[in-house]
Write a protein that holds these residues in place. Structure first.
Motif, PDB file in Angstrom:
ATOM      1  N   LYS A   1       0.833  -1.204   0.000  1.00  0.00           N
ATOM      2  CA  LYS A   1       0.000   0.000   0.000  1.00  0.00           C
ATOM      3  C   LYS A   1       0.866   1.251   0.000  1.00  0.00           C
ATOM      4  O   LYS A   1       0.502   2.286  -0.579  1.00  0.00           O
ATOM      5  CB  LYS A   1      -0.918  -0.007   1.228  1.00  0.00           C
ATOM      6  CG  LYS A   1      -1.875   1.170   1.293  1.00  0.00           C
ATOM      7  CD  LYS A   1      -2.756   1.086   2.536  1.00  0.00           C
ATOM      8  CE  LYS A   1      -3.664   2.311   2.646  1.00  0.00           C
ATOM      9  NZ  LYS A   1      -4.489   2.269   3.880  1.00  0.00           N
ATOM     10  N   THR A   2       2.037   1.157   0.626  1.00  0.00           N
ATOM     11  CA  THR A   2       2.979   2.281   0.649  1.00  0.00           C
ATOM     12  C   THR A   2       3.360   2.691  -0.766  1.00  0.00           C
ATOM     13  O   THR A   2       3.306   3.876  -1.128  1.00  0.00           O
ATOM     14  CB  THR A   2       4.243   1.907   1.440  1.00  0.00           C
ATOM     15  OG1 THR A   2       3.899   1.766   2.822  1.00  0.00           O
ATOM     16  CG2 THR A   2       5.314   2.986   1.307  1.00  0.00           C
ATOM     17  N   GLU A   3       3.777   1.703  -1.553  1.00  0.00           N
ATOM     18  CA  GLU A   3       4.188   1.995  -2.930  1.00  0.00           C
ATOM     19  C   GLU A   3       3.028   2.565  -3.741  1.00  0.00           C
ATOM     20  O   GLU A   3       3.213   3.473  -4.558  1.00  0.00           O
ATOM     21  CB  GLU A   3       4.722   0.721  -3.592  1.00  0.00           C
ATOM     22  CG  GLU A   3       6.007   0.181  -2.992  1.00  0.00           C
ATOM     23  CD  GLU A   3       7.196   1.089  -3.263  1.00  0.00           C
ATOM     24  OE1 GLU A   3       7.082   2.011  -4.085  1.00  0.00           O
ATOM     25  OE2 GLU A   3       8.254   0.867  -2.637  1.00  0.00           O
ATOM     26  N   ALA A   4       1.849   2.041  -3.534  1.00  0.00           N
ATOM     27  CA  ALA A   4       0.673   2.522  -4.265  1.00  0.00           C
ATOM     28  C   ALA A   4       0.388   3.979  -3.920  1.00  0.00           C
ATOM     29  O   ALA A   4       0.134   4.809  -4.811  1.00  0.00           O
ATOM     30  CB  ALA A   4      -0.538   1.651  -3.926  1.00  0.00           C
ATOM     31  N   LEU A   5       0.430   4.293  -2.638  1.00  0.00           N
ATOM     32  CA  LEU A   5       0.178   5.678  -2.213  1.00  0.00           C
ATOM     33  C   LEU A   5       1.249   6.623  -2.763  1.00  0.00           C
ATOM     34  O   LEU A   5       0.951   7.725  -3.221  1.00  0.00           O
ATOM     35  CB  LEU A   5       0.156   5.751  -0.677  1.00  0.00           C
ATOM     36  CG  LEU A   5      -1.054   5.112   0.017  1.00  0.00           C
ATOM     37  CD1 LEU A   5      -0.811   4.992   1.511  1.00  0.00           C
ATOM     38  CD2 LEU A   5      -2.311   5.944  -0.244  1.00  0.00           C
ATOM     39  N   TYR A   6       2.491   6.168  -2.721  1.00  0.00           N
ATOM     40  CA  TYR A   6       3.594   7.008  -3.191  1.00  0.00           C
ATOM     41  C   TYR A   6       3.486   7.278  -4.688  1.00  0.00           C
ATOM     42  O   TYR A   6       3.710   8.400  -5.150  1.00  0.00           O
ATOM     43  CB  TYR A   6       4.929   6.335  -2.877  1.00  0.00           C
ATOM     44  CG  TYR A   6       6.126   7.237  -3.066  1.00  0.00           C
ATOM     45  CD1 TYR A   6       6.484   8.165  -2.094  1.00  0.00           C
ATOM     46  CD2 TYR A   6       6.905   7.168  -4.221  1.00  0.00           C
ATOM     47  CE1 TYR A   6       7.584   8.999  -2.264  1.00  0.00           C
ATOM     48  CE2 TYR A   6       8.003   7.997  -4.405  1.00  0.00           C
ATOM     49  CZ  TYR A   6       8.338   8.908  -3.420  1.00  0.00           C
ATOM     50  OH  TYR A   6       9.417   9.739  -3.598  1.00  0.00           O
ATOM     51  N   SER A   7       3.120   6.233  -5.452  1.00  0.00           N
ATOM     52  CA  SER A   7       2.990   6.391  -6.904  1.00  0.00           C
ATOM     53  C   SER A   7       1.850   7.334  -7.273  1.00  0.00           C
ATOM     54  O   SER A   7       1.849   7.948  -8.344  1.00  0.00           O
ATOM     55  CB  SER A   7       2.773   5.035  -7.571  1.00  0.00           C
ATOM     56  OG  SER A   7       1.539   4.465  -7.156  1.00  0.00           O
ATOM     57  N   LEU A   8       0.881   7.481  -6.378  1.00  0.00           N
ATOM     58  CA  LEU A   8      -0.240   8.400  -6.598  1.00  0.00           C
ATOM     59  C   LEU A   8       0.079   9.818  -6.139  1.00  0.00           C
ATOM     60  O   LEU A   8      -0.754  10.712  -6.231  1.00  0.00           O
ATOM     61  CB  LEU A   8      -1.486   7.892  -5.858  1.00  0.00           C
ATOM     62  CG  LEU A   8      -2.124   6.602  -6.397  1.00  0.00           C
ATOM     63  CD1 LEU A   8      -3.199   6.112  -5.436  1.00  0.00           C
ATOM     64  CD2 LEU A   8      -2.711   6.850  -7.781  1.00  0.00           C
ATOM     65  N   GLY A   9       1.295  10.011  -5.637  1.00  0.00           N
ATOM     66  CA  GLY A   9       1.698  11.329  -5.171  1.00  0.00           C
ATOM     67  C   GLY A   9       1.280  11.626  -3.742  1.00  0.00           C
ATOM     68  O   GLY A   9       1.440  12.748  -3.267  1.00  0.00           O
ATOM     69  N   LEU A  10       0.775  10.619  -3.059  1.00  0.00           N
ATOM     70  CA  LEU A  10       0.333  10.791  -1.666  1.00  0.00           C
ATOM     71  C   LEU A  10       1.490  10.411  -0.751  1.00  0.00           C
ATOM     72  O   LEU A  10       1.476   9.408  -0.031  1.00  0.00           O
ATOM     73  CB  LEU A  10      -0.891   9.924  -1.400  1.00  0.00           C
ATOM     74  CG  LEU A  10      -2.094  10.183  -2.334  1.00  0.00           C
ATOM     75  CD1 LEU A  10      -3.197   9.161  -2.093  1.00  0.00           C
ATOM     76  CD2 LEU A  10      -2.628  11.603  -2.125  1.00  0.00           C
ATOM     77  N   GLU A  11       2.527  11.229  -0.764  1.00  0.00           N
ATOM     78  CA  GLU A  11       3.782  10.896  -0.101  1.00  0.00           C
ATOM     79  C   GLU A  11       3.644  10.840   1.417  1.00  0.00           C
ATOM     80  O   GLU A  11       4.197   9.939   2.066  1.00  0.00           O
ATOM     81  CB  GLU A  11       4.863  11.911  -0.505  1.00  0.00           C
ATOM     82  CG  GLU A  11       5.143  11.899  -2.002  1.00  0.00           C
ATOM     83  CD  GLU A  11       6.089  12.997  -2.424  1.00  0.00           C
ATOM     84  OE1 GLU A  11       6.557  13.748  -1.547  1.00  0.00           O
ATOM     85  OE2 GLU A  11       6.351  13.105  -3.635  1.00  0.00           O
ATOM     86  N   ASN A  12       2.941  11.804   1.978  1.00  0.00           N
ATOM     87  CA  ASN A  12       2.775  11.818   3.434  1.00  0.00           C
ATOM     88  C   ASN A  12       2.012  10.586   3.925  1.00  0.00           C
ATOM     89  O   ASN A  12       2.352   9.987   4.951  1.00  0.00           O
ATOM     90  CB  ASN A  12       2.064  13.095   3.883  1.00  0.00           C
ATOM     91  CG  ASN A  12       2.917  14.322   3.683  1.00  0.00           C
ATOM     92  OD1 ASN A  12       4.147  14.236   3.668  1.00  0.00           O
ATOM     93  ND2 ASN A  12       2.291  15.486   3.524  1.00  0.00           N
ATOM     94  N   GLN A  13       0.972  10.223   3.187  1.00  0.00           N
ATOM     95  CA  GLN A  13       0.207   9.029   3.549  1.00  0.00           C
ATOM     96  C   GLN A  13       1.065   7.770   3.405  1.00  0.00           C
ATOM     97  O   GLN A  13       0.965   6.848   4.226  1.00  0.00           O
ATOM     98  CB  GLN A  13      -1.045   8.905   2.680  1.00  0.00           C
ATOM     99  CG  GLN A  13      -2.105   9.972   2.955  1.00  0.00           C
ATOM    100  CD  GLN A  13      -1.969  11.171   2.026  1.00  0.00           C
ATOM    101  OE1 GLN A  13      -0.848  11.604   1.740  1.00  0.00           O
ATOM    102  NE2 GLN A  13      -3.086  11.681   1.561  1.00  0.00           N
ATOM    103  N   ALA A  14       1.908   7.739   2.374  1.00  0.00           N
ATOM    104  CA  ALA A  14       2.797   6.594   2.176  1.00  0.00           C
ATOM    105  C   ALA A  14       3.770   6.465   3.343  1.00  0.00           C
ATOM    106  O   ALA A  14       4.028   5.367   3.854  1.00  0.00           O
ATOM    107  CB  ALA A  14       3.562   6.746   0.867  1.00  0.00           C
TER     108      ALA A  14
END
Length: 315
Positions: free
Chosen positions: A10-23
């Motif tokens: 889920k970390t990688e998915a969030l990061y790829s979506l630009g949701l860095e803080n959530q990642a």
């Protein structure tokens, strides 16, 4: 196990979506929830890399070094140590960089990152004005480089260090000139870099007292070369062409420096040559235009006096 892996992915998915803080938060939560998971290694590496990419170099360095201490046998250890060293370099911790590049080389001498480590060592040593050792590191990096781009970059930095050392030993100018000449040819397609190498090559000749070779280098390899390239690009002015290839400073300096050498020679023909070169730069928006104008006025003043003296002699 599937749910644990899904939680980390889920970390990688969030990061790829630009949701860095959530990642980032997801990774921290993952480590708290699954402290004994085999994926803890990947999660810690990801956090350190996140800090590095966010330019939080002090925190990244700390995380990567801690990673290397805890998981020194992991496949990520060489990369983690490499990135820790890079973070040190970004923080200008040059002595520590030198210490750690030596440690890295002893531990991972066969790793594909060796040439990069040697390059970083050279950068740190050059910042500490250890140009002789820096030149050696760059030479090693060039020899071990796994890509042409790194090889050429290391050669450039090696030549620059040798050029600096030339002030105390002219042989270093000769060594630098050989590398700049090789780079000028190798970088023929990257024209901005090619004329940069041509300028530095001519400057070596100038430092060696080989003034004819220096003038030829400035005039033929830079000034005329750029003007011919601009002609080939139909409808493009020299100024616009230089801006397109990123070569404005090297063309401008070549004009000024060639004119100074002609002026130093001092004959009527040489002063006329200096004048003819300088008019290319005066009244442009290029670097050194003001300097060229001052030089042109001085040379034209000398020419006027020489012509008047010549006419009086004929009388």
């Amino acid at each position: 196990e599937f749910s644990v892996r899904a939680s980390f992915l889920k970390t990688e998915a969030l990061y790829s979506l630009g949701l860095e803080n959530q990642a980032y938060s997801n990774t921290v939560a993952f480590l708290e929830k699954y402290p004994k998971s085999p994926l803890v290694i990947d999660a810690n590496f990801w956090l350190a890399k996140y800090d590095f990419n966010a330019h939080k170099y002090e925190q990244a360095e700390s995380r990567f070094l801690e990673f290397c201490e805890k998981w020194k046998e992991s496949k990520q250890a060489p990369v983690a140590h490499f990135l820790a060293i890079y973070a040190m370099l970004e923080q200008k911790k040059y002595s520590e960089v030198i210490t750690h590049t030596a440690k890295w080389s002893n531990m991972h001498s066969n790793d594909s990152l060796l040439a990069e480590i040697q390059f970083i060592n050279g950068e740190a040593r050059s910042q500490l004005l250890q140009f002789d050792l820096a030149a050696l590191s760059f030479a090693q990096s060039s020899k071990n480089a796994t890509t042409q781009a790194l090889k050429l970059r290391a050669m450039m930095r090696q030549a620059d260090c040798l050029y600096t050392l030339g002030a105390d030993n002219s042989v270093r100018y000769e060594e630098a000139a050989l590398i700049y000449k090789e780079l000028m040819i190798a970088q023929e397609q990257a024209r901005g870099t090619s004329i940069q190498m041509a300028y530095k090559l001519a400057k070596c000749y100038e430092k060696l007292g080989q003034y004819e070779a220096a003038i030829d280098g400035y005039y033929v390899n830079i000034i005329l070369q750029v003007e011919n390239w601009a002609k080939e690009a139909a409808g493009t002015s020299v100024v616009h062409y230089l801006q397109a290839i990123g070569g404005t400073i090297w063309y401008a300096r070549a004009i000024v420096d060639a004119a100074l050498l002609y002026e130093k020679e001092g004959s009527l023909d040489s002063l006329k040559s200096a004048e003819a070169i300088l008019v290319r730069l005066v009244d442009t928006q290029l670097p050194c235009a003001d300097e060229a104008k001052i030089s042109l006025e001085r040379i034209q003043g000398r020419l006027s006096k020489m012509i008047v003296t010549s006419e009086k002699t004929l009388e």
